[in-house]
Write an enzyme that holds these catalytic residues in place. Sequence first.
Site, PDB file in Angstrom:
ATOM      1  N   GLU A 135       1.003  -1.170  -0.028  1.00  0.00           N
ATOM      2  CA  GLU A 135      -0.225   0.078  -0.011  1.00  0.00           C
ATOM      3  C   GLU A 135       0.980   1.254  -0.039  1.00  0.00           C
ATOM      4  OE1 GLU A 135      -2.159   1.246   3.602  1.00  0.00           O
ATOM      5  OE2 GLU A 135      -1.759  -0.842   4.265  1.00  0.00           O
ATOM      6  N   SER A 212      -7.747   5.586   8.304  1.00  0.00           N
ATOM      7  CA  SER A 212      -8.339   5.107   9.506  1.00  0.00           C
ATOM      8  C   SER A 212      -7.106   5.405  10.752  1.00  0.00           C
ATOM      9  CB  SER A 212      -8.500   3.497   9.585  1.00  0.00           C
ATOM     10  OG  SER A 212      -9.470   3.249   8.437  1.00  0.00           O
ATOM     11  N   SER A 215      -0.016   7.210   8.775  1.00  0.00           N
ATOM     12  CA  SER A 215       1.495   6.468   8.598  1.00  0.00           C
ATOM     13  C   SER A 215       2.364   7.900   7.819  1.00  0.00           C
ATOM     14  CB  SER A 215       1.609   5.754   7.171  1.00  0.00           C
ATOM     15  OG  SER A 215       1.489   4.407   7.691  1.00  0.00           O
ATOM     16  N   ARG A 227       9.259   4.657   5.911  1.00  0.00           N
ATOM     17  CA  ARG A 227       8.050   4.852   6.958  1.00  0.00           C
ATOM     18  C   ARG A 227       8.713   5.253   8.205  1.00  0.00           C
ATOM     19  NH1 ARG A 227       4.466   3.231  10.815  1.00  0.00           N
ATOM     20  NH2 ARG A 227       2.420   3.651  10.475  1.00  0.00           N
TER      21      ARG A 227
HETATM   22  P1  ADP Z   1      -8.532   3.587   4.786  1.00  0.00           P
HETATM   23  O1  ADP Z   1      -7.761   3.318   3.784  1.00  0.00           O
HETATM   24  O2  ADP Z   1      -7.828   3.196   6.472  1.00  0.00           O
HETATM   25  O3  ADP Z   1      -9.971   3.336   4.740  1.00  0.00           O
HETATM   26  P2  ADP Z   1      -9.016   6.336   4.139  1.00  0.00           P
HETATM   27  O4  ADP Z   1      -7.789   7.197   3.517  1.00  0.00           O
HETATM   28  O5  ADP Z   1     -10.091   5.741   3.128  1.00  0.00           O
HETATM   29  O6  ADP Z   1      -8.270   5.136   4.776  1.00  0.00           O
HETATM   30  O7  ADP Z   1      -9.643   7.243   5.049  1.00  0.00           O
HETATM   31  C1  ADP Z   1     -10.406   6.765   6.189  1.00  0.00           C
HETATM   32  C2  ADP Z   1     -11.028   7.997   7.007  1.00  0.00           C
HETATM   33  O8  ADP Z   1     -11.589   9.089   5.978  1.00  0.00           O
HETATM   34  C3  ADP Z   1     -12.136   7.503   8.150  1.00  0.00           C
HETATM   35  O9  ADP Z   1     -11.746   7.239   9.303  1.00  0.00           O
HETATM   36  C4  ADP Z   1     -12.935   9.049   8.371  1.00  0.00           C
HETATM   37  O10 ADP Z   1     -12.348   9.783   9.265  1.00  0.00           O
HETATM   38  C5  ADP Z   1     -12.717   9.658   6.757  1.00  0.00           C
HETATM   39  N1  ADP Z   1     -13.768   9.680   5.934  1.00  0.00           N
HETATM   40  C6  ADP Z   1     -14.213  10.619   4.856  1.00  0.00           C
HETATM   41  N2  ADP Z   1     -15.090   9.956   4.143  1.00  0.00           N
HETATM   42  C7  ADP Z   1     -15.827   9.207   5.000  1.00  0.00           C
HETATM   43  C8  ADP Z   1     -16.996   8.307   4.761  1.00  0.00           C
HETATM   44  N3  ADP Z   1     -17.652   8.688   3.739  1.00  0.00           N
HETATM   45  N4  ADP Z   1     -17.173   7.092   5.373  1.00  0.00           N
HETATM   46  C9  ADP Z   1     -16.475   6.878   6.506  1.00  0.00           C
HETATM   47  N5  ADP Z   1     -15.390   7.689   6.838  1.00  0.00           N
HETATM   48  C10 ADP Z   1     -14.962   8.748   5.755  1.00  0.00           C
END
Ligand code: ADP
Length: 388
Positions: A135, A212, A215, A227
């Site tokens: 990733e 979530s 990094s 990293r």
């Molecule tokens: P991951 O790959 O860990 O899912 P993202 O870069 O997609 O990470 O970011 C996830 C974060 O973005 C969530 O924890 C929340 O803070 C935020 N977020 C933005 N839009 C949304 C949505 N529609 N639903 C849930 N979380 C969202």
Amino acid sequence: PDNNAPPMPWFGMDIGGTLTKLVYFEPRETNRRELDKETEVLKNIRRYLTRNSAYGNTGRRDVHLQMDNVQIRGRRGTLHFIRFPTSEVGAFLQLARSKGMADLVNTIYATGGGAYKFEEDFIKEVNMSLSKLDELDALIAGVLFVDAMNPQECYYWAPPDEHPADSVSYRTESVSDRTEAPPYSEAALSLYVRKPFDFSSPYPFLLVNIGSGVSVLVVNAPDDYYRVSGTSLGGGTFLGLCCLLTGCSSFEEAISLAASGDNTTVDKLVRDIYGGDYARFGLPGDLVASSFGQMSSADRRASVSRSDLARATLVTITNNIGSIARLCASNENIERVVFCGNFLRVNPLSMKLLSYAMSYWSRGALKALFLEHEGYFGAVGCLLHLDL
Ligand code: ADP
């Protein structure tokens, strides 16, 4: 066109801890012969994806992010950006099957933890094997590609009247000489505007991906990065705590609550403790001394609003990430700090807080930069793998 290119459709997928990001390459029909070659199933998939902006109950296409006239593997076309909650992967697979995806035996380049977790389901449901990419490799490849393709990609937030030179000129002042507004002054932040940044010679830069979790990467060249740090207090923490504290049920709701709230009823500020500034060490009275520090008082808890709690949660998480980023940047001697990830989606408040905090605490030495395609870089990086 490259005859060894894999068969269409071309996707890149990032199955994250919260959101799944899907980037779809819509080829431009260059001639009759290629049009005829497109099978019915392919045509249906293309039409379904490009004519809608919502899929099922939770899938969304970010139409405003669409990139036209992109070249990948000798083909020109359009990149479409689609997301849905990772909790809905099952529903996505059913939909994909109903659109005939299972008939097209092929491989999807995928990244994120879900590429491992859901590998079996993809084979069972749609006969697709996932070719897994790291990733962080995908993230960086995606950032560099999108930035090279889109002159508007990189931007920063600054007061409307700031001269480009201003941010450099106060580097020599000491904290106590400073005359700027103290950190987190609502009035100052609300005036901040978005300005384009020329990111054509980017190295070295710090890349802070706020998904979530968080990094932090040091990027010296396209293939030279590591990293350095991270924190589990990320976008997932903001949303989780906000749901607990306010009873809200979506990220959008959490952000709009935060936008109308006031964290100073929740946090203990320097002035709540000192009665004013802690001047000796240059700490202004408005500065948060203790996040959520007022909430040990039953009276305060009884009068606090949901939006104040949402605001305090946002400020706490954002400033903590800002501090970690700043420490990493100064340790590594890096001036440009690029923030990405979906935590910044529809969240100008966090971007402004990060901008202000980075610049203020480094006396103008550090610049916080942001990218328009926020959380999609890992998925783009996967799609680009077709190019190798
Ligand atoms: P991951 O790959 O860990 O899912 P993202 O870069 O997609 O990470 O970011 C996830 C974060 O973005 C969530 O924890 C929340 O803070 C935020 N977020 C933005 N839009 C949304 C949505 N529609 N639903 C849930 N979380 C969202």
